[in-house]
Design a protein around this motif. Structure first.
Motif, PDB file in Angstrom:
ATOM      1  N   ALA A 240       0.829  -1.214   0.000  1.00  0.00           N
ATOM      2  CA  ALA A 240       0.000   0.000   0.000  1.00  0.00           C
ATOM      3  C   ALA A 240       0.863   1.264   0.000  1.00  0.00           C
ATOM      4  O   ALA A 240       0.470   2.292  -0.558  1.00  0.00           O
ATOM      5  CB  ALA A 240      -0.943   0.004   1.205  1.00  0.00           C
ATOM      6  N   GLN A 241       2.040   1.173   0.603  1.00  0.00           N
ATOM      7  CA  GLN A 241       2.958   2.320   0.599  1.00  0.00           C
ATOM      8  C   GLN A 241       3.503   2.550  -0.812  1.00  0.00           C
ATOM      9  O   GLN A 241       3.565   3.671  -1.303  1.00  0.00           O
ATOM     10  CB  GLN A 241       4.124   2.080   1.578  1.00  0.00           C
ATOM     11  CG  GLN A 241       3.665   2.028   3.023  1.00  0.00           C
ATOM     12  CD  GLN A 241       4.711   1.446   3.970  1.00  0.00           C
ATOM     13  OE1 GLN A 241       5.711   0.854   3.550  1.00  0.00           O
ATOM     14  NE2 GLN A 241       4.464   1.612   5.264  1.00  0.00           N
ATOM     15  N   LEU A 242       3.864   1.448  -1.463  1.00  0.00           N
ATOM     16  CA  LEU A 242       4.375   1.531  -2.835  1.00  0.00           C
ATOM     17  C   LEU A 242       3.330   2.132  -3.762  1.00  0.00           C
ATOM     18  O   LEU A 242       3.618   3.014  -4.567  1.00  0.00           O
ATOM     19  CB  LEU A 242       4.783   0.124  -3.304  1.00  0.00           C
ATOM     20  CG  LEU A 242       5.316   0.013  -4.729  1.00  0.00           C
ATOM     21  CD1 LEU A 242       6.572   0.849  -4.896  1.00  0.00           C
ATOM     22  CD2 LEU A 242       5.609  -1.452  -5.069  1.00  0.00           C
ATOM     23  N   GLU A 243       2.101   1.668  -3.630  1.00  0.00           N
ATOM     24  CA  GLU A 243       1.008   2.143  -4.470  1.00  0.00           C
ATOM     25  C   GLU A 243       0.772   3.642  -4.259  1.00  0.00           C
ATOM     26  O   GLU A 243       0.612   4.401  -5.204  1.00  0.00           O
ATOM     27  CB  GLU A 243      -0.262   1.335  -4.155  1.00  0.00           C
ATOM     28  CG  GLU A 243      -1.416   1.544  -5.109  1.00  0.00           C
ATOM     29  CD  GLU A 243      -1.009   1.550  -6.584  1.00  0.00           C
ATOM     30  OE1 GLU A 243      -0.120   0.771  -6.973  1.00  0.00           O
ATOM     31  OE2 GLU A 243      -1.574   2.366  -7.342  1.00  0.00           O
ATOM     32  N   TRP A 244       0.801   4.043  -2.997  1.00  0.00           N
ATOM     33  CA  TRP A 244       0.602   5.466  -2.677  1.00  0.00           C
ATOM     34  C   TRP A 244       1.703   6.301  -3.330  1.00  0.00           C
ATOM     35  O   TRP A 244       1.437   7.332  -3.957  1.00  0.00           O
ATOM     36  CB  TRP A 244       0.590   5.682  -1.159  1.00  0.00           C
ATOM     37  CG  TRP A 244       0.181   7.079  -0.792  1.00  0.00           C
ATOM     38  CD1 TRP A 244      -1.076   7.518  -0.474  1.00  0.00           C
ATOM     39  CD2 TRP A 244       1.040   8.236  -0.758  1.00  0.00           C
ATOM     40  NE1 TRP A 244      -1.053   8.873  -0.253  1.00  0.00           N
ATOM     41  CE2 TRP A 244       0.231   9.336  -0.412  1.00  0.00           C
ATOM     42  CE3 TRP A 244       2.397   8.454  -0.985  1.00  0.00           C
ATOM     43  CZ2 TRP A 244       0.733  10.630  -0.288  1.00  0.00           C
ATOM     44  CZ3 TRP A 244       2.905   9.748  -0.866  1.00  0.00           C
ATOM     45  CH2 TRP A 244       2.078  10.811  -0.520  1.00  0.00           C
TER      46      TRP A 244
END
Ligand code: C2E
Ligand code: CA
Ligand code: CA
Ligand code: CA
Length: 277
Positions: A240-244
């Motif tokens: 989710a951090q990567l996607e953000w």
């Protein structure tokens, strides 16, 4: 109060002595570690956020002590800095990492950027830039593919000296990055002054994502864009951090999710198609 104060002191002194002794022993042993083959450079991959292509590596020094096993750089780098040994260690890391990264490319791997951590003591050493140029020339790595990572605290110690030093580095074609960005002071004022190429957003902000930390990272990205700098987010552990970060337009990502620091042979096996002669 006096009594308990004395008791606390009595308990404290032997502990302090043990810590001081370990430190002195480590300093002695670190001095021999280079020649004894106990040191290695490990490599953590960095990826283009949009395309997910491997674009670079960060060199991280490792020390395998014959009795204590692996010792964290968080423990031995400060010892090396205080004793001045960091000058010799830093030169070794630079030379070794340039040679390994250039070797991968010669063997058919992609052209990678090499990021190397710098200590204040190293930069103040006369002949530092000559050492860097020697490591580059000896390995064949082009200057534009080497990036020196400096911390805010290091730069703030002597701003004028730092600016002159940084200009001299940039004149050689070598790149500069601010490491752990956002954790020190005066972050904004010096962006005007320091000739840098890249900001590395500290892990402590990245780890707040995606629920928190957005405001800070959006601000860093906008600031970087305004100054023409690229941004690396470090410590990415969650999808989710990567996607953000991808949606926010971050340039480069690094973290356990994408790859931990690895021994050179493991890195080559996982990421590079190495032609064997
Ligand atoms: P740093 O430059 O901020 O390096 C990043 C640290 O975060 C590394 O720790 C790396 O292993 C760790 N890391 C990377 N991704 C993640 C993640 O997703 N999650 C978490 N929790 N951690 C992650 P390491 O290798 O223990 O190095 C610690 C520090 O020691 C470095 O911090 C750097 O300041 C210093 N250091 C390491 N090698 C050298 C060197 O050759 N020269 C100098 N001067 N300092 C070095
Ligand atoms: Ca770093
Ligand atoms: Ca960092
Ligand atoms: Ca750090």
């Amino acid at each position: 109060a006096k009594q308990s104060g004395r008791n606390r002191l009595a308990e404290f002194v032997p502990e302090m002595t043990a810590a001081t002794q370990r430190r002195a022993a480590l300093e002695r042993e670190l001095r021999r570690a280079i020649g004894a083959g106990q040191l290695a450079v490990h490599y953590q991959p960095q990826f283009d956020c949009a395309s997910e292509a491997l674009v670079g590596v960060e060199a991280l020094l490792r020390w395998r002590h014959p009795e204590h096993g692996p010792i964290s750089p968080a423990e031995f780098i400060p010892i090396a800095e205080e004793s001045g040994l960091i000058v010799q260690l830093g030169a070794w890391v630079l030379q070794r990492a340039c040679a390994e990264v250039a070797g991968w490319e010669r063997a058919g791997g992609p052209a990678l950027t090499l990021a190397v951590n710098m200590s204040a003591r190293q930069l103040r050493e006369p002949g530092f830039i000559e050492d860097v140029m020697r490591a580059l020339a000896g390995s064949g790595l082009p200057p534009g593919r080497l990036e020196l990572e400096l911390t805010e605290s290091l730069l703030m110690e002597d701003v004028e000296g730092a600016v002159a030093f940084m200009q001299a580095v940039r004149a050689t074609g070598v790149r500069l990055a601010i490491d752990d960005f956002g954790t020190g002071y005066s972050s904004l004022a010096y962006l005007q002054t320091f000739p840098i190429n890249q900001l590395k957003v500290d892990r402590s902000f990245v780890q707040l994502l995606p629920e928190r930390g957005e405001t800070i990272i959006h601000a860093v990205l906008a600031l970087a864009r305004g100054f023409g700098l690229t941004v690396v987010a470090e410590g990415v552990e969650e999808p989710a951090q990567l996607e953000w970060l991808r949606r926010a337009g971050c340039d480069v990502v690094q973290g356990y999710l994408l790859g931990k620091p690895m021994a050179p042979e493991d890195f080559a096996e996982r990421f590079l198609t190495v032609r064997t002669p």
